[in-house]
Design a protein around this motif. Structure first.
Motif, PDB file in Angstrom:
ATOM      1  N   THR A 145      74.277  60.010 103.433  1.00  0.00           N
ATOM      2  CA  THR A 145      73.742  61.025 102.529  1.00  0.00           C
ATOM      3  C   THR A 145      72.508  61.682 103.137  1.00  0.00           C
ATOM      4  O   THR A 145      72.340  62.909 103.092  1.00  0.00           O
ATOM      5  CB  THR A 145      73.389  60.388 101.188  1.00  0.00           C
ATOM      6  N   ALA A 174      67.918  68.200  97.717  1.00  0.00           N
ATOM      7  CA  ALA A 174      68.416  67.879  96.391  1.00  0.00           C
ATOM      8  C   ALA A 174      69.065  66.505  96.340  1.00  0.00           C
ATOM      9  O   ALA A 174      69.413  66.033  95.264  1.00  0.00           O
ATOM     10  CB  ALA A 174      69.418  68.940  95.947  1.00  0.00           C
ATOM     11  N   PHE A 175      69.244  65.876  97.505  1.00  0.00           N
ATOM     12  CA  PHE A 175      70.015  64.627  97.504  1.00  0.00           C
ATOM     13  C   PHE A 175      69.175  63.384  97.660  1.00  0.00           C
ATOM     14  O   PHE A 175      69.691  62.294  97.833  1.00  0.00           O
ATOM     15  CB  PHE A 175      71.076  64.680  98.600  1.00  0.00           C
ATOM     16  N   GLU A 186      67.318  61.905  95.485  1.00  0.00           N
ATOM     17  CA  GLU A 186      67.504  60.982  94.360  1.00  0.00           C
ATOM     18  C   GLU A 186      68.727  60.114  94.574  1.00  0.00           C
ATOM     19  O   GLU A 186      68.744  58.935  94.226  1.00  0.00           O
ATOM     20  CB  GLU A 186      67.694  61.753  93.049  1.00  0.00           C
ATOM     21  N   ILE A 187      69.732  60.745  95.171  1.00  0.00           N
ATOM     22  CA  ILE A 187      70.971  59.996  95.386  1.00  0.00           C
ATOM     23  C   ILE A 187      70.728  58.834  96.328  1.00  0.00           C
ATOM     24  O   ILE A 187      71.243  57.730  96.140  1.00  0.00           O
ATOM     25  CB  ILE A 187      72.049  60.947  95.931  1.00  0.00           C
ATOM     26  N   LEU A 202      69.148  56.180  94.418  1.00  0.00           N
ATOM     27  CA  LEU A 202      70.094  55.592  93.462  1.00  0.00           C
ATOM     28  C   LEU A 202      71.066  54.657  94.151  1.00  0.00           C
ATOM     29  O   LEU A 202      71.362  53.552  93.656  1.00  0.00           O
ATOM     30  CB  LEU A 202      70.860  56.709  92.762  1.00  0.00           C
ATOM     31  N   ILE A 203      71.576  55.108  95.317  1.00  0.00           N
ATOM     32  CA  ILE A 203      72.523  54.239  96.031  1.00  0.00           C
ATOM     33  C   ILE A 203      71.855  52.930  96.377  1.00  0.00           C
ATOM     34  O   ILE A 203      72.424  51.846  96.233  1.00  0.00           O
ATOM     35  CB  ILE A 203      73.067  54.931  97.301  1.00  0.00           C
TER      36      ILE A 203
END
Lengths: 800, 94
Positions: free
Chosen positions: B48, B59-60, B62-63, B66-67
């Motif tokens: 990611t 924008a990624f 947070e991902i 989260l992962i």
């Protein structure tokens, strides 16, 4: 709403008051009913001067004007004849039932409610000019007849008879509704008189023959014509007043009425002629042959009714040929129509009296079986007189009215041989021959009816009670009917101008010029014509056959039982039940697997058919963006994960693989620039994998065997098919894109109008927040449902 | 230059993923698979991050976080499940 409407509806309205009569236990409920049919009879008599001048009374009450359905009551010659029969015999039957039904033992209010319903419905059938209204009343007669046949619902036979008559007459009624709708499509009106006036325009229309067949199906089932007569003998389980009223005088004549009513519309076609007269003759012969076989008095009368209705029907069929010959003066075929109407009246009188006489015998001896009866002449002289007059009239012996109508019947049938249309040059000779044979059998069963019951030895030991003459009240109605038999026999011309000629004018319109009317002259003697010799032959051969009846009676047992239409009906009903049960069983297997197979197979079929049929199958790669290396790799991961789920052995592994697929999908979201989706996907995937694990853990111990998914060809084919179809559909949908996306608006206005920079979230809560609301609701319901399922389990266990 | 490096890195990550997926499918015991899955999560973080560099987007992030969290929670849950048979234990006094 005019007075005529009120007269039609009065029995229905009156039946509502029955709840008040319930309280009067001391007086027989029938006494409260009796005035109504008498008043109606007198009221309808007042129309006689109008109709005998070829006029009619028409009253319209708007019901659903926007659909052309109005309650149009029309009293013309034909309707009035039936209305008088219905109310007159209705009054006599009510009177008879007062003495026949016990005040204490029977549920009288329901009997009279059904009877009044029937009377009103029957009046509605004959007096309605609007076909839809007539159909409504028609079904009400079927319905009330069902209730009356099943009046003693405790008996299995009553319920069987009621169900049978309901199934057959409603089948015919629905066919008739179809015919009515076809007529409406052709003529754009529901009014019978308008349809008859326009009948020339519908001849040759492609819907003409189907409409004809549908209407005839309705008439034949109601009037117990071959092969639909089978409900009538089983309807004899009804109380005798009901049999006398419904199944001899009125309801079974509704079909006759329908045929007579539609003769101006359809009468000019060969199909109509052959069907009506042919089926009529078959019914006549069949009914008369089988009537002689019966041992139950009401059974004889039932088959005799079938046979006599066939006679009237065949006369109407033959009479329709008169429409071909426009010249009135030399039109020798109209005699068939006058014979039909005359016999209709005669049959109502003598059959009504015979049914009542049989009811008396049943009532006073306790049996209707002719093998147990005999020698009742001395015990019941009046009943005997009534019966002998009725039966002689039925057999066609002078000087009773049946003789006259039988003579006219022969005249009509003999004249068929002179017709030169519908191939009658060759086949016409069959008509008088068949009619003559049937008359011989009519003679035989009439004699059996009388002499087996009233002469010979009395078998007192076989009878339940000591036979004696019936009370006076029970005798009055049959005596009145029988005196009518004699009066009409001696003075037939009483009827000809008042009733028969106006009714004929309705059946055969267009033959009359202005101011003309049919001159019907019925005389009992018109010289040594062929009809007289035919009658003589009937009497002589009939006497010989009756004398030798015990010798040839055994012939009946040679007819195999399986050929019987009664058996056929039973097998049909049973076959329909077991067949539909088997059919349902064959595909409603209860296994979700097969239902899914149906659903997906249908899905594949319908989508393929639509894609190919609509020519939407198109793959256009012009608008497709290039596929980068990352997409390839991710697609490879997803495919590998998905395919390996199919082949792994352990369930745990497949759950983990499912998780891996889900996470890879979230990577796709990353790649396609959808951070919100990726976030949600990750969380949801984790939770659902956890849930799967919970489910997995709670599997019952016994079933915890772990096997690979078994290969089934259907499953493989269907899943490959679904995948292929969806792929093709998606490609076609992409290639057939018709409009630009509307997303441009969101891009421009997310910040301008909604004050947000995250477009996905602005769409979710602002532009299209309504969907979000209900998705929140879905989650709430799901969680409440889960909570409920977990928490309420204990309660159910307690109850169970 | 950076572009090529990122591509090489992505390729390496993918190869590592393939290997891990092989282990998830094959892995003789459950713990093997769980560990492989945990490593898949770490790899996902890497991929990611690399993709967000390729896409020039922040924008990624947070991902990625989260992962990380999910992989941790997931692995812990699995471990507890394998150890005790349940993930969330009931209160002992009920």
């Amino acid at each position: 709403m005019s007075f005529l409407h009120l007269a039609i509806l009065s029995p229905l309205i009156y039946s509502l008051f029955m709840i008040f009569f319930k309280k009067f236990h001391r007086i027989h409920t029938g006494w409260f009913i009796l005035p109504l049919p008498i008043l109606l009879f007198i009221y309808f008599l007042s129309f006689l001067p109008v109709t005998s001048n070829q006029k009619m009374v028409t009253e319209t009450f708007n019901w659903i004007p926007s659909l052309g359905i109005n309650f149009t009551a029309k009293a013309d010659g034909l309707s009035l004849l039936f209305a008088l029969l219905i109310t007159g015999i209705g009054a006599l039957v009510v009177f008879y039932s007062i003495y026949y039904l016990d005040r204490m033992k029977e549920k009288l209010p329901s009997f009279y409610v059904y009877l009044l319903l029937f009377m009103g419905a029957m009046l509605g059938v004959v007096l309605s000019d609007n076909l839809i209204v007539m159909y409504a009343f028609w079904e009400l007669t079927s319905f009330s007849s069902f209730l009356l046949i099943g009046y003693w619902y405790g008996r299995e036979q009553s319920r069987y008879g009621a169900q049978k008559s309901m199934l057959i007459t409603v089948f015919g009624g629905l066919a008739m509704l179809g015919g009515i709708i076809l007529l409406y499509i052709m003529t754009r009106t529901f009014s019978i008189s308008e349809i008859a006036a326009e009948s020339h325009s519908i001849w040759g229309n492609s819907l003409f023959i189907p409409a004809l067949l549908c209407i005839l199906l309705g008439a034949f089932t109601k009037s117990a014509q071959f092969p639909f007569y089978i409900w009538l003998p089983d309807a004899m389980e009804a109380p005798t007043p009901v049999s006398a009223y419904l199944h001899s005088a009125t309801m079974v004549k509704a079909g006759i009425y329908l045929v007579a009513r539609f003769t101006p519309v359809f009468g000019d076609s060969g199909v109509w002629f052959w069907l009506v007269s042919g089926i009529g003759l078959i019914t006549l012969t069949w009914g008369s042959i089988f009537a002689a076989k019966q041992t139950d008095l009401k059974g004889i009368l039932a088959f005799s009714t079938v046979s006599q209705l066939g006679l009237i029907m065949s006369l109407l069929g033959v009479g329709s040929a008169a429409l071909h010959y426009a010249d009135l003066d030399e039109n020798i075929y109209i005699v068939a129509v006058s014979a039909a109407i005359f016999h209709l009246i005669n049959h109502a009188t003598f059959k009504g009296s015979l049914f009542m006489a049989v009811g008396i015998i049943d009532h006073e001896t306790g049996t209707r079986d002719i093998r147990k009866l005999g020698g009742l002449m001395t015990f019941m002289p009046i009943t005997f007189t009534v019966s002998i007059i009725g039966a002689f009239s039925m057999a066609g012996i002078p000087p009773f009215n049946g003789f006259l109508s039988k003579e006219m019947f022969f005249t009509g049938m003999v004249r068929v041989t002179e017709m030169d249309l519908f191939h009658l040059e060759t086949w016409g000779i069959l008509f008088p021959v068949i009619a003559w044979v049937a008359s011989v059998f009519t003679f035989v069963y009439s004699m059996i009816l009388i002499f087996k019951t009233f002469t010979g030895n009395v078998q007192l030991e076989k009878l339940d009670r000591q036979p004696h003459e019936a009370p006076l009240g029970m005798l009055i109605p049959p005596v009145i009917l029988v005196s009518l038999v004699v009066i009409f026999g001696l003075f037939p011309n009483l009827l000809s101008d008042s009733l028969i000629s106006p009714a004929m004018a309705e059946i055969l319109p267009g033959l009359l010029g202005a101011g003309e009317e049919f001159t019907v002259h019925i005389s009992s003697w018109h010289g040594f014509t062929i009809e007289v010799f035919m009658t003589l032959g009937v009497v002589i051969l009939g006497i010989i056959l009756y004398r030798t009846f015990p010798k040839w009676k055994t012939l009946y047992s040679k007819i195999p039982e399986r050929m019987s239409l009664f058996r056929l009906y039973d097998q049909l009903v049973e076959g329909a039940q077991s067949g539909s049960y088997k059919l349902t069983k064959s595909f409603m297997t209860g296994s979700i697997h097969s239902y899914l197979v149906y659903i997906f197979a249908f899905f594949i079929f319908i989508l393929t058919a639509t894609l190919i049929g609509k020519g939407a199958l198109k793959v256009d790669t012009g608008n497709v963006s290039a596929i980068g290396i990352y997409e390839w790799i991710l697609a490879l991961f997803v495919a590998a994960g998905a395919i390996s789920i199919l082949f792994v052995k352990s369930r745990m592994t497949s759950i983990i693989l499912l998780g891996a697929v889900g996470y890879t999908v979230s990577l796709f979201y990353v790649l396609f620039r959808a951070p919100d989706l990726a976030l949600t996907q990750l969380v949801i995937e984790t939770i659902s994998v956890a849930l799967f694990l919970v489910c997995f853990y709670h599997l019952p111990k016994l079933r915890k065997y772990e096997t690979r998914i078994r290969f089934k060809l259907t499953n493989a084919l269907i899943s490959i098919g679904v995948g292929a179809v969806v792929t093709v559909m998606a490609l076609s949908a992409h290639s057939n894109k018709l409009f630009d996306s509307i997303s441009k608006y969101y891009v421009e206005n997310t910040y301008e109008k909604a004050a947000g920079k995250n477009m996905v979230n602005v769409i979710l809560v602002d532009f299209r927040g309504f969907d979000t609301l209900f998705e929140i609701t879905v989650l709430a319901i799901a969680s409440l449902g889960i909570y409920g399922m977990i928490k309420l389990r204990g309660n159910r266990r307690k109850e169970g | 230059m950076l572009d090529i490096v990122i591509r090489i890195a992505l390729l390496c990550c993918s190869l590592a993923m393939l290997g891990l997926i092989y282990r998830v499918i094959k892995g003789p015991a459950i713990p093997d698979r769980v560990i492989a899955l945990d490593a898949v999560g770490v790899n996902l973080v890497a991929i990611t991050a690399l993709i967000s560099i390729v896409l020039h987007s922040s924008a990624f992030l947070e991902i990625i976080l989260l992962i990380g969290i999910l992989a941790f929670i997931g692995t812990i849950a699995f471990a507890k499940y394998l150890e005790k048979g349940v993930i969330i234990e009931r209160d002992s006094h009920r």
